[in-house]
Write a protein that holds these residues in place. Structure first.
Motif, PDB file in Angstrom:
ATOM      1  N   THR A 222       0.826  -1.207   0.000  1.00 53.96           N
ATOM      2  CA  THR A 222       0.000   0.000   0.000  1.00 53.96           C
ATOM      3  C   THR A 222       0.858   1.255   0.000  1.00 53.96           C
ATOM      4  OG1 THR A 222      -1.818  -1.101   1.142  1.00 53.96           O
ATOM      5  CG2 THR A 222      -1.734   1.304   1.314  1.00 53.96           C
ATOM      6  N   VAL A 223       1.890   1.265   0.825  1.00 47.96           N
ATOM      7  CA  VAL A 223       2.769   2.438   0.916  1.00 47.96           C
ATOM      8  C   VAL A 223       3.407   2.732  -0.425  1.00 47.96           C
ATOM      9  CG1 VAL A 223       4.907   3.313   1.921  1.00 47.96           C
ATOM     10  CG2 VAL A 223       3.232   2.167   3.377  1.00 47.96           C
ATOM     11  N   LEU A 224       3.987   1.720  -1.056  1.00 50.53           N
ATOM     12  CA  LEU A 224       4.713   1.953  -2.299  1.00 50.53           C
ATOM     13  C   LEU A 224       3.785   2.318  -3.459  1.00 50.53           C
ATOM     14  CD1 LEU A 224       7.408  -0.847  -1.981  1.00 50.53           C
ATOM     15  CD2 LEU A 224       7.725   1.624  -1.699  1.00 50.53           C
ATOM     16  N   LEU A 225       2.632   1.691  -3.539  1.00 48.87           N
ATOM     17  CA  LEU A 225       1.700   2.029  -4.609  1.00 48.87           C
ATOM     18  C   LEU A 225       1.087   3.414  -4.407  1.00 48.87           C
ATOM     19  CD1 LEU A 225      -0.137  -1.361  -5.246  1.00 48.87           C
ATOM     20  CD2 LEU A 225       1.586  -0.249  -6.674  1.00 48.87           C
ATOM     21  N   THR A 226       0.737   3.743  -3.167  1.00 54.51           N
ATOM     22  CA  THR A 226       0.130   5.052  -2.904  1.00 54.51           C
ATOM     23  C   THR A 226       1.120   6.177  -3.155  1.00 54.51           C
ATOM     24  OG1 THR A 226      -1.345   4.080  -1.251  1.00 54.51           O
ATOM     25  CG2 THR A 226      -1.028   6.472  -1.173  1.00 54.51           C
ATOM     26  N   THR A 227       2.343   6.021  -2.691  1.00 52.14           N
ATOM     27  CA  THR A 227       3.340   7.074  -2.928  1.00 52.14           C
ATOM     28  C   THR A 227       3.660   7.189  -4.414  1.00 52.14           C
ATOM     29  OG1 THR A 227       5.088   5.473  -2.376  1.00 52.14           O
ATOM     30  CG2 THR A 227       4.374   6.978  -0.634  1.00 52.14           C
ATOM     31  N   TYR A 228       3.617   6.075  -5.132  1.00 47.76           N
ATOM     32  CA  TYR A 228       3.821   6.137  -6.583  1.00 47.76           C
ATOM     33  C   TYR A 228       2.733   6.979  -7.237  1.00 47.76           C
ATOM     34  CZ  TYR A 228       3.839   4.871 -11.461  1.00 47.76           C
ATOM     35  OH  TYR A 228       3.840   4.934 -12.833  1.00 47.76           O
ATOM     36  N   ARG A 229       1.485   6.714  -6.870  1.00 50.48           N
ATOM     37  CA  ARG A 229       0.377   7.492  -7.451  1.00 50.48           C
ATOM     38  C   ARG A 229       0.472   8.970  -7.080  1.00 50.48           C
ATOM     39  NH1 ARG A 229      -2.906   2.953  -5.451  1.00 50.48           N
ATOM     40  NH2 ARG A 229      -3.347   1.533  -7.188  1.00 50.48           N
ATOM     41  N   ASN A 230       1.012   9.247  -5.895  1.00 50.70           N
ATOM     42  CA  ASN A 230       1.170  10.643  -5.460  1.00 50.70           C
ATOM     43  C   ASN A 230       2.387  11.314  -6.081  1.00 50.70           C
ATOM     44  OD1 ASN A 230      -1.054  10.338  -3.790  1.00 50.70           O
ATOM     45  ND2 ASN A 230       0.140   9.987  -1.938  1.00 50.70           N
ATOM     46  N   GLY A 231       3.185  10.553  -6.806  1.00 50.95           N
ATOM     47  CA  GLY A 231       4.399  11.107  -7.383  1.00 50.95           C
ATOM     48  C   GLY A 231       5.476  11.384  -6.343  1.00 50.95           C
ATOM     49  N   GLN A 232       5.481  10.586  -5.266  1.00 48.61           N
ATOM     50  CA  GLN A 232       6.436  10.796  -4.176  1.00 48.61           C
ATOM     51  C   GLN A 232       7.571   9.770  -4.244  1.00 48.61           C
ATOM     52  OE1 GLN A 232       3.120  10.473  -1.262  1.00 48.61           O
ATOM     53  NE2 GLN A 232       4.143  12.197  -0.244  1.00 48.61           N
ATOM     54  N   ALA A 233       8.748  10.232  -3.889  1.00 51.67           N
ATOM     55  CA  ALA A 233       9.915   9.355  -3.845  1.00 51.67           C
ATOM     56  C   ALA A 233      10.073   8.809  -2.435  1.00 51.67           C
ATOM     57  CB  ALA A 233      11.165  10.136  -4.246  1.00 51.67           C
ATOM     58  N   VAL A 234      10.172   7.495  -2.321  1.00 51.65           N
ATOM     59  CA  VAL A 234      10.429   6.865  -1.032  1.00 51.65           C
ATOM     60  C   VAL A 234      11.909   6.512  -0.957  1.00 51.65           C
ATOM     61  CG1 VAL A 234       9.957   4.903   0.486  1.00 51.65           C
ATOM     62  CG2 VAL A 234       8.095   5.935  -0.848  1.00 51.65           C
ATOM     63  N   VAL A 235      12.606   7.109  -0.009  1.00 58.68           N
ATOM     64  CA  VAL A 235      13.990   6.730   0.258  1.00 58.68           C
ATOM     65  C   VAL A 235      13.927   5.702   1.376  1.00 58.68           C
ATOM     66  CG1 VAL A 235      16.249   7.520   1.058  1.00 58.68           C
ATOM     67  CG2 VAL A 235      14.934   8.902  -0.557  1.00 58.68           C
ATOM     68  N   GLY A 236      14.229   4.466   1.041  1.00 60.92           N
ATOM     69  CA  GLY A 236      13.981   3.355   1.950  1.00 60.92           C
ATOM     70  C   GLY A 236      15.108   3.115   2.921  1.00 60.92           C
ATOM     71  N   PHE A 237      14.979   2.034   3.711  1.00 63.46           N
ATOM     72  CA  PHE A 237      15.976   1.740   4.739  1.00 63.46           C
ATOM     73  C   PHE A 237      16.722   0.442   4.472  1.00 63.46           C
ATOM     74  CE2 PHE A 237      11.652   0.809   6.269  1.00 63.46           C
ATOM     75  CZ  PHE A 237      11.697  -0.574   6.333  1.00 63.46           C
ATOM     76  N   SER A 238      16.547  -0.128   3.276  1.00 61.33           N
ATOM     77  CA  SER A 238      17.274  -1.346   2.939  1.00 61.33           C
ATOM     78  C   SER A 238      17.311  -1.503   1.429  1.00 61.33           C
ATOM     79  CB  SER A 238      16.619  -2.585   3.565  1.00 61.33           C
ATOM     80  OG  SER A 238      15.376  -2.857   2.934  1.00 61.33           O
ATOM     81  N   ALA A 239      18.286  -2.294   0.971  1.00 63.70           N
ATOM     82  CA  ALA A 239      18.377  -2.586  -0.452  1.00 63.70           C
ATOM     83  C   ALA A 239      17.151  -3.374  -0.916  1.00 63.70           C
ATOM     84  CB  ALA A 239      19.655  -3.368  -0.735  1.00 63.70           C
ATOM     85  N   ALA A 240      16.633  -4.261  -0.061  1.00 61.95           N
ATOM     86  CA  ALA A 240      15.454  -5.046  -0.424  1.00 61.95           C
ATOM     87  C   ALA A 240      14.256  -4.148  -0.689  1.00 61.95           C
ATOM     88  CB  ALA A 240      15.136  -6.046   0.684  1.00 61.95           C
ATOM     89  N   LEU A 241      14.110  -3.093   0.105  1.00 58.57           N
ATOM     90  CA  LEU A 241      12.989  -2.179  -0.082  1.00 58.57           C
ATOM     91  C   LEU A 241      13.126  -1.414  -1.399  1.00 58.57           C
ATOM     92  CD1 LEU A 241      10.395  -1.061   1.063  1.00 58.57           C
ATOM     93  CD2 LEU A 241      11.722   0.521   2.469  1.00 58.57           C
ATOM     94  N   VAL A 242      14.336  -1.084  -1.782  1.00 56.42           N
ATOM     95  CA  VAL A 242      14.551  -0.416  -3.073  1.00 56.42           C
ATOM     96  C   VAL A 242      14.219  -1.368  -4.215  1.00 56.42           C
ATOM     97  CG1 VAL A 242      16.285   0.650  -4.575  1.00 56.42           C
ATOM     98  CG2 VAL A 242      16.242   1.178  -2.139  1.00 56.42           C
ATOM     99  N   ARG A 243      14.634  -2.598  -4.099  1.00 60.97           N
ATOM    100  CA  ARG A 243      14.301  -3.568  -5.149  1.00 60.97           C
ATOM    101  C   ARG A 243      12.795  -3.789  -5.241  1.00 60.97           C
ATOM    102  NH1 ARG A 243      19.309  -5.877  -3.369  1.00 60.97           N
ATOM    103  NH2 ARG A 243      18.259  -7.129  -1.775  1.00 60.97           N
TER     104      ARG A 243
END
Length: 313
Positions: A222-243
């Motif tokens: 939900t977090v990643l899809l919602t921020t994508y729709r909002n045009g927001q960049a998520v700077v994550g806390f792990s390489a897995a989250l970036v992948r």
């Protein structure tokens, strides 16, 4: 939604379906470590306490044995000699070590700040003889990365739960040092992730801090899809989250964490004082180029090569 945006959204959903985002353990409250008596500083025993024999643990131990050839490797449940300095590898080992009655200093590695502090809070007298190198990235490095990706300071939101509220002062210091406008949202008992994301929808960037109340396996999609729709960049806390679909992160390899640990142990041998818990000093950067393109961000080599390595000045 444009055809290209639909393609990016479908791609992101595929990442989320494939990626196993491993959330490291998480906690709250910080304590300054007191100097230890000279008798304790004179110890020659160094114990590497582990709780399993997984491949990742073996990799950590192999590198530590190279740096500390005289160190003993021990099951964390087996008490070390009372004055030994103990390196607790991971949260399970840390919990077992802190339940012991030893008198020597303890250094936690590969455990997140949230879990470290939750364990230390119940450690009684031993808490003054413990410190940590946290598993998650430094907020200062993460905010610097945000500035590099956007090529200017941008409004950045961070969400803290009750067990990560202790991080706010360090986040505010990092924001001041990087001149990054920081908005701190507190995740309360009655909050939902959707409500938080609605309140932060005007922030171009979200700095994700490992907090199991805020981010967990049930709501990361939900977090990643919602921020994508909002045009927001998520700077994550792990390489897995970036992948999985976040934009970027700084991260540290085993050798980089252990190099910092080696410096800490050597400094303790010289001065007999443990530092306060600290974030990783050495790191490198991972960027999800597909997400960057979907956000119309042009990533340059400065951002791609943002790193600080052992021996670097």
């Amino acid at each position: 939604m444009s055809p290209s945006a639909i393609v990016h959204l479908q791609s992101r959903r595929r990442w989320l379906a494939r990626a196993g985002v491993l959330l490291m353990g998480m906690g709250a409250a910080a304590a300054r470590a007191a100097p230890l008596p000279a008798a304790t500083r004179d110890r020659r025993d160094l114990v590497i306490a582990v709780s399993d024999s997984s491949e990742s643990t073996r990799k950590v131990v192999t590198d530590l044995r190279r740096r500390f050839p005289r160190a003993q490797v021990s099951d964390a449940k087996v008490p070390a000699s009372r004055r030994a300095m103990v390196i607790a590898v991971g949260p399970v080992a840390l919990r077992a070590v802190m339940a012991d009655v030893g008198e020597g200093p303890v250094v936690s590695v590969f455990t997140s700040s949230q879990v470290y502090h939750s364990i230390i809070e119940t450690a009684g007298d031993r808490r003054s003889a413990a410190t940590a190198i946290y598993a998650e990235p430094s907020p200062a490095a993460q905010l610097r990365l945000v500035g590099m990706l956007f090529k200017r300071p941008v409004r950045t939101a961070v969400v803290l739960g009750a067990r990560t509220a202790f991080l706010e002062p360090s986040l505010q210091r990092a924001a001041a040092a990087t001149k990054m406008p920081l908005v701190v949202e507190n995740y309360g008992a009655g909050d939902s992730i959707n409500g938080i994301l609605s309140r932060t929808s005007d922030a171009p960037a979200i700095l994700a801090i490992p907090d199991s109340l805020v981010y967990n396996s049930e709501n990361l999609r939900t977090v990643l899809l919602t921020t994508y729709r909002n045009g927001q960049a998520v700077v994550g806390f792990s390489a897995a989250l970036v992948r999985a679909g976040a934009l970027a992160t700084t991260y540290s390899e085993v050798e980089e964490i252990n190099a910092q640990l080696e410096e800490l142990v050597n400094d303790y041998d010289l001065h007999g004082r443990l530092p306060e818990p600290q974030f990783p000093k050495y790191f490198r950067t991972l960027i999800n180029e597909d997400v960057a393109r979907s956000l119309n961000l042009v990533v340059d080599e400065i951002a791609r090569n943002f790193a600080y390595r052992p021996g670097q000045r």
